[in-house]
Design an enzyme around this catalytic site. Structure first.
Site, mmCIF file in Angstrom:
data_model
loop_
_atom_site.group_PDB
_atom_site.id
_atom_site.type_symbol
_atom_site.label_atom_id
_atom_site.label_comp_id
_atom_site.label_asym_id
_atom_site.label_seq_id
_atom_site.Cartn_x
_atom_site.Cartn_y
_atom_site.Cartn_z
ATOM 1 N N GLU A 99 -79.830 19.350 -41.726
ATOM 2 C CA GLU A 99 -79.182 17.889 -40.954
ATOM 3 C C GLU A 99 -78.194 17.729 -42.836
ATOM 4 O O GLU A 99 -78.055 16.552 -43.344
ATOM 5 C CB GLU A 99 -79.101 16.861 -40.813
ATOM 6 C CG GLU A 99 -79.713 16.964 -39.649
ATOM 7 C CD GLU A 99 -80.661 17.714 -39.241
ATOM 8 O OE1 GLU A 99 -80.622 18.999 -39.056
ATOM 9 O OE2 GLU A 99 -82.017 17.421 -39.563
ATOM 10 N N GLU A 162 -84.948 29.713 -39.694
ATOM 11 C CA GLU A 162 -83.772 30.238 -38.864
ATOM 12 C C GLU A 162 -82.334 31.397 -38.270
ATOM 13 O O GLU A 162 -81.950 30.868 -37.885
ATOM 14 C CB GLU A 162 -83.499 28.688 -38.155
ATOM 15 C CG GLU A 162 -84.424 27.823 -37.600
ATOM 16 C CD GLU A 162 -83.982 25.885 -36.759
ATOM 17 O OE1 GLU A 162 -84.881 25.904 -35.787
ATOM 18 O OE2 GLU A 162 -83.248 25.884 -37.017
ATOM 19 N N GLU A 243 -91.364 23.744 -36.951
ATOM 20 C CA GLU A 243 -91.145 22.846 -36.338
ATOM 21 C C GLU A 243 -91.212 21.429 -35.267
ATOM 22 O O GLU A 243 -90.494 22.455 -34.581
ATOM 23 C CB GLU A 243 -89.006 22.219 -36.985
ATOM 24 C CG GLU A 243 -88.868 22.875 -38.921
ATOM 25 C CD GLU A 243 -87.374 23.187 -38.566
ATOM 26 O OE1 GLU A 243 -86.735 22.586 -38.077
ATOM 27 O OE2 GLU A 243 -86.748 23.360 -39.593
ATOM 28 N N TYR A 310 -84.844 9.499 -37.774
ATOM 29 C CA TYR A 310 -85.310 10.491 -37.840
ATOM 30 C C TYR A 310 -86.807 10.107 -36.306
ATOM 31 O O TYR A 310 -86.740 10.823 -35.088
ATOM 32 C CB TYR A 310 -86.047 12.201 -38.297
ATOM 33 C CG TYR A 310 -86.505 13.068 -37.310
ATOM 34 C CD1 TYR A 310 -84.448 13.988 -37.862
ATOM 35 C CD2 TYR A 310 -86.530 13.734 -36.360
ATOM 36 C CE1 TYR A 310 -84.840 15.265 -37.409
ATOM 37 C CE2 TYR A 310 -86.227 14.861 -35.789
ATOM 38 C CZ TYR A 310 -85.298 15.230 -36.330
ATOM 39 O OH TYR A 310 -85.532 16.888 -35.139
#
Length: 601
Positions: A99, A162, A243, A310
């Site tokens: 992000e 990813e 994650e 978060y």
């Protein structure tokens, strides 16, 4: 010599099984004077490892720049991890998502490529690999000398991020690209195990790795099911969730995301009970200070908020949460946890600030704009053409009486439209507002364009910012543009004391119009965290003592801006606000606690 290896079923630290219980803590989202505090609290929760991404563009804002000092001192951060007796995992990308603006990829990488960014990025492209080679040559020696094999904390280094979710790359090119990254990583002295991480589904895990790299998975629920998927793709060796999503990020205009501590704790218990290793994403989120937030665009462009709390176990301002205590209790079932628990911080100082000095933006353009970078052209240039990699640019041209309406192909991401300085309307990417009516008079048309964060995930990574395509009216296509990048992120330093000394004085109850800068001073408790409310203000940027805290918006969800204690002194603190629209009154308020906004019902 210490060793860290991948065994048949376990990670092996000095030959003995070692379960990694890690937490994500991004040094670039935390004030460096607070690094040690956050790392210590990770140890008190029972973590044995700290994981961090490395944001390439944070260290290399320009193609000939690389900074490893101050807030960018990765070596110091890793040394603090070691000093607390913890290990480390480093994830240098080159792409990180997170992000973060552009997913960490520097915007200058895309300059001179196609209008929609470089097809060669995240592929086996010679120019891209050459740029990565330069990046790694600067960065990886810092990591290499801190590997466990050299007596340091670093156990693992990630290759890409990813990658299985990145579309449009043929399988053979994926393999060549990943192998090139492995070669570049090893060439700079990295000898600890390398790994990849992908979302826990068959497609992503199959596309994102190599047989010679250890595969790990990313997920936040249904741990046993997701570990079984991972085991299909990693038949031997330790299972690891790189994650473990224990919360989620926020976007402007949406709700504040939270997850139930009890559900997260149960999923973590299942994961650790299965013998898997874990990295909590996030242990401590921190803040998107400055103009560093990213954005997502899956049909609707949604920039990420300044707060990166978060809903993590450790809050944005470093306080242990209910989730901290719930996950700590789970970790204690599977390994040693210190007896000490972090203390809860008391309320922050409360005070009001009158911003009694005002400077209109159009009155100081020469100070915040680089005259040498002004560009004149028939068509509006993109911000990338101006080599403006983030922030704002000002566009200008002439319109005539009969032009009547303004229509843009696209603006990335938001433009304030004015005629002879009078506000006309807003062009906005999120709401797909590409037209505004014009008054029936001739004059100078300006577009103050804001890059609200570069896309950090998916195929739109690398797209240019600013005015993209043509701009038309009811009668013609507009030409003869002048454009200039604005250095608004550094505005307080550029304005200087003389400007404020001669600035207009504002009554503390009178409404104010933007775009304009507003300044006030305050005395308070030195070194204390503060929480700034800007109720009645609309949208803009805010600084404390010259440090850009980030963006604020009445859209929410975030109701407060976090001010790290190290920024604040006892007397003579300076608060500066750039308001783009208008405010009910030039007043701000520091409150006792953060307000991150409404949550889902």
């Amino acid at each position: 010599m210490p060793t860290f290896e991948i065994g048949e079923r376990d990670f092996l630290l000095d030959g003995r099984p070692f379960q990694v219980i890690s937490g994500a803590l991004h040094y670039f989202r935390v004030h460096p004077d607070q690094w040690a505090d956050r790392i210590r609290k990770a140890r008190l929760m029972g973590l044995n490892t700290i994981e961090t991404y490395v944001a390439w563009n944070f260290h290399a804002p320009g193609p000939d720049e690389f900074d490893l000092t101050g807030r960018r001192d990765l070596g110091r951060f890793l040394d603090l991890v070691a000093a607390e007796g913890l290990h480390a995992i480093v994830r240098p990308g080159p792409y990180i998502c997170a992000e973060w603006d552009g997913g960490g990829l520097p915007a200058w990488l895309f300059a001179g490529r196609s209008a929609e960014g470089g097809a060669g990025v995240r592929r086996h492209d010679p120019a891209f690999l050459e740029a990565i080679g330069s990046y790694f040559a600067h960065l990886l020696p810092v990591v290499a000398e801190r590997q466990v094999t050299r007596g340091g904390p670093v156990l693992l280094v990630q290759v890409e991020n990813e990658y299985g979710a990145y579309p449009g790359v043929p399988a053979d090119e994926r393999t060549r690209y990943l192998r090139a990254l492995v070669d570049l990583t090893r060439a700079h002295g990295i000898d600890v195990p390398l790994f990849t991480s992908d979302q826990a589904d068959d497609e992503h895990l199959s596309l994102g790795g190599l047989p010679e790299l250890h595969r790990t998975a990313n997920f936040g629920s249904r741990s046993l099911e997701r570990l079984a998927v991972l085991r299909r793709h990693q038949p031997t060796g330790p299972l690891m969730c790189t994650e473990f999503w224990d919360g989620w990020f926020d976007s402007w205009g949406l709700e504040h995301h939270v997850t139930a501590p009890e559900a997260t704790a149960q999923d973590l218990d299942d994961l650790l009970g299965a013998g898997a290793s874990v990295n909590l994403y996030m242990f401590h989120g921190g803040t998107n200070l400055g103009l560093t937030n990213g954005a997502n665009d899956k049909g609707t462009y949604l920039p990420i908020t300044t707060s990166y709390d978060y809903d993590a176990p450790l809050s944005e301002h470093g306080a242990p949460t209910a989730k901290f205590h719930a996950l700590r209790a789970v970790i204690a079932k599977h390994g040693p946890v210190p007896d000490e628990v972090p203390v809860e911080p008391g309320p922050a100082p409360e005070l009001d600030v009158v911003l009694d000095r005002r400077v209109p933006l159009d009155g100081v353009l020469d100070l915040v704009a680089g005259r040498s970078s002004r560009t004149s052209s028939a068509a509006p240039p993109t911000m990338d053409d101006l080599r403006q990699w983030s922030g704002f640019a000002l566009y200008g041209t002439r319109v005539e009486v009969d032009d009547a309406v303004l229509v843009a192909d696209e603006v990335r991401d938001r433009a304030l439209v004015a005629l002879d300085g009078d506000p006309v309307g807003v062009l906005d990417r999120t709401t797909h507002a590409w037209s505004v009516p014009l008054p029936r008079r001739a004059g100078t048309l300006t577009l103050l364009v804001e890059d609200r964060g570069r896309v950090n995930y998916g195929p739109r990574i690398g797209e240019p910012k600013g005015v993209v395509g043509s701009v038309r009216t009811a009668t013609r296509e507009l030409t003869d543009w002048e454009a200039v990048p604005l250095r608004l992120d550094a505005a307080p330093a550029l304005l200087g004391d003389d400007v404020w000394r001669d600035a207009d004085a504002d009554a503390d109850a009178a409404p104010v119009a933007g775009p304009s800068f507003h300044r006030g001073t305050f005395d308070t408790v030195p070194g204390a965290d503060h929480f700034l409310r800007l109720d009645g203000w609309t949208r803009g940027l805010v600084w404390v003592n010259g440090e850009l805290l980030g963006r604020y918006s009445s859209q929410g969800p975030t109701g407060t801006c976090y001010v790290p204690g190290p920024l604040v002194r006892a007397v003579g603190n300076e608060l500066v606000v750039l308001e783009l629209h208008g405010a009910a009154a030039p007043r701000a308020r520091f409150v006792a606690a953060p307000e991150l906004g409404p949550t889902e019902a």
